[in-house]
Design an enzyme around this catalytic site. Structure first.
Site, PDB file in Angstrom:
ATOM      1  N   GLU A 117       0.826  -1.213   0.000  1.00 23.74           N
ATOM      2  CA  GLU A 117       0.000   0.000   0.000  1.00 23.74           C
ATOM      3  C   GLU A 117       0.858   1.260   0.000  1.00 23.74           C
ATOM      4  OE1 GLU A 117      -2.947  -0.425   3.098  1.00 23.74           O
ATOM      5  OE2 GLU A 117      -4.022  -1.914   1.891  1.00 23.74           O
ATOM      6  N   GLU A 264      -5.983  -9.031   0.502  1.00 20.12           N
ATOM      7  CA  GLU A 264      -6.426  -8.975   1.897  1.00 20.12           C
ATOM      8  C   GLU A 264      -7.926  -8.717   1.941  1.00 20.12           C
ATOM      9  OE1 GLU A 264      -4.366  -6.060   4.224  1.00 20.12           O
ATOM     10  OE2 GLU A 264      -2.372  -6.753   3.645  1.00 20.12           O
TER      11      GLU A 264
END
Length: 497
Positions: A117, A264
């Site tokens: 990220e 995720e």
């Protein structure tokens, strides 16, 4: 614009992708105060028939333990190593030599996640992200592994704006200088977009605009379904809407052949007083429904029948993670391998088959030689690293004070510590498996559901897990400062990692 996206919604991924079987993987975080050692982790994975895992680093102990298991492994370049790799081809080559070539092919490494990220949590590192990915790929190509090991980088859903309706989704335009060359790389190397989907945070930050049932995959009445006005596609859950928004965002930049893998997704089972929807019931509902959705190959409204491959977040509750209570409670299992809750997985195949209410125990075999039982008991409480303190005088499991009773407790503790793997209830033939709960009175055996909050495992001192991967991961709650809309993320199409 609407007509353009209506046409785009008809574009499907290559047919070959639709033929691939869906898979479910799991993330393995290591921020536990008593992290199981790699052998124990792999035993749990095998017992639960989990064949795809994602590591947040490239830990030597884990990679060795995963060797010759057939489990497909995604390893990661931690965020704190990204800058050096993105500035030096030599550094990238050394990283690949140290963390890939040293273990492959015995350890089935199938992908490398470069950073985590980055665009949303470390924007200052964004300029080197694509360079780092290219350098890693070049090192793999030099070793003739570029066709076997894919390279990509996981992204938060916050990189996608205007995410509902999905047909209007687009990537944050300020990220285009990175996103466009990244997507070009993914397309040219037949890799995939890695993105994280968290309906929990979409729901929490929606301030009531998103119904809880819509976030949890619960059935909705037709008039409660969300309808994309441009495509007239009906959305019955947040996950599908976020996934399709990712595809539309890529199509907006003229990339239509890049699969998406959900790296995720999950739901916390416990929260602070300010987190009322982080509950066991909601976590069970979301993860059970998600698993069925993935394994059954349901697909999304934009890509029906295209399997959505997904990695659950996560294997263990990470009690040492900073932040609110929810940050510590995303796991399916406690550190001792006992399920946090019993998933409802009817018609979901064999994955996580042991994580159900069908419980087994390991006890002393009737008629076993007492000397052999004593020797096995001594081993379990010594080299076997079982915490046998409940067997001490005055403790809950001291009575009855017999070798058989004490051995049964120690055997069962070891058996569940090793995730009920084959061969862990033998003890040279003096132990046997039973479905009858051997607990009695105040003595709860490790396999009993009533011991979920009790750890009967001695503290581990030989874990080889590195903390580097932990340092590269950010608080989930800090990553989702986004509008209420169904912040768009990824679908995982049927892509074989």
């Amino acid at each position: 614009m609407g007509a353009l996206f209506l046409a785009l919604c008809l574009l499907l991924l290559p047919c070959s992708l639709a033929d691939e079987a869906a898979f479910l993987g799991v993330n393995i975080g290591t921020d536990l105060s008593d992290m199981p050692n790699p052998t124990q982790v792999v035993a749990l994975l095998r017992a639960q028939q989990l064949h795809h895992v994602r590591l947040y680093d490239a830990d030597r102990g884990m990679l060795l333990a995963l060797a010759n298991t057939g489990i497909r492994v995604v390893i990661s370049v931690p965020n704190d190593e990204l800058l050096a790799i993105g500035q030096s081809n030599t550094t990238a080559s050394n990283w690949v030599a140290r963390n890939v070539l040293a273990y492959y092919p015995a350890t089935n490494i199938t992908a490398i996640a470069v950073g985590s990220e980055i665009l949303s949590t470390l924007p200052n590192a964004a300029p080197v992200l694509v360079a780092a990915i290219n350098f890693i790929h070049s090192a793999l190509k030099a070793a003739n592994l570029d066709s076997k090991i894919k390279v990509s980088s996981p992204h938060s859903s916050s990189v996608i704006l205007d995410s509902f309706p999905p047909s209007q989704a687009f990537f944050n335009r300020s990220l285009n200088p990175v996103m466009i060359p990244l997507l070009s790389f993914l397309q040219s190397t037949s890799s995939y977009l890695m993105l994280n989907v968290y309906p929990y945070y979409d729901y929490v930050h929606a301030n009531g605009a998103i119904p809880l049932d819509y976030a949890l995959f619960r059935p909705l009445l037709p008039n409660k379904e969300a309808v994309d006005p441009n495509t007239l596609l009906h959305y019955t859950n947040v996950f599908d809407a976020v996934v399709d928004a990712a595809y539309f965002a890529m199509a907006y930049l003229n990339f239509t052949n890049i699969p998406v893998v959900v790296m995720e997704s999950g739901w916390p089972s416990k929260g602070d007083s300010s987190e009322p929807d982080a509950t066991l019931e909601n976590a069970n509902t979301y993860n059970s429904n998600l698993i069925r959705h993935v394994i059954n190959g349901t697909g999304t409204p934009k890509h029906p029948g295209i399997a959505v491959n997904t990695y659950l977040y996560e294997l263990y509750n990470e009690d040492a993670r900073p932040g609110p209570t929810s940050e510590k409670n995303w796991g399916l299992f406690d550190a001792n391998g006992v399920p946090v809750y019993a998933l409802q997985l009817t018609e979901a195949g064999t994955v996580l088959a042991n994580d159900t209410t069908r419980q087994t125990y390991c006890v002393a075999r009737e008629g076993a030689d007492l000397k052999m039982l004593q020797a096995a008991l001594d081993w379990a409480c010594g080299p076997g690293k079982v915490d046998c303190s409940p067997l001490l005088q005055g403790k809950p499991c001291y009575e009855p004070d017999t070798v058989v009773a004490h051995a049964s407790f120690a055997f069962d503790a070891y058996y569940h510590r090793m995730a009920m793997a084959d061969g862990t209830c033998s003890f040279n033939g003096v132990a046997t498996i039973t479905t009858t709960n051997p607990g009695h009175g105040p003595c709860n055996f490790p396999g009993s559901g009533s011991t979920r909050n009790v750890t009967y495992i001695a503290p581990s001192s030989n874990s080889t897990h590195s903390s580097n991967g932990i340092q590269s991961r950010f608080s989930r709650s800090q990553q989702f400062r986004v509008p209420y809309a169904l912040v768009a993320l990824l679908l995982a199409s049927a892509w074989c990692l």
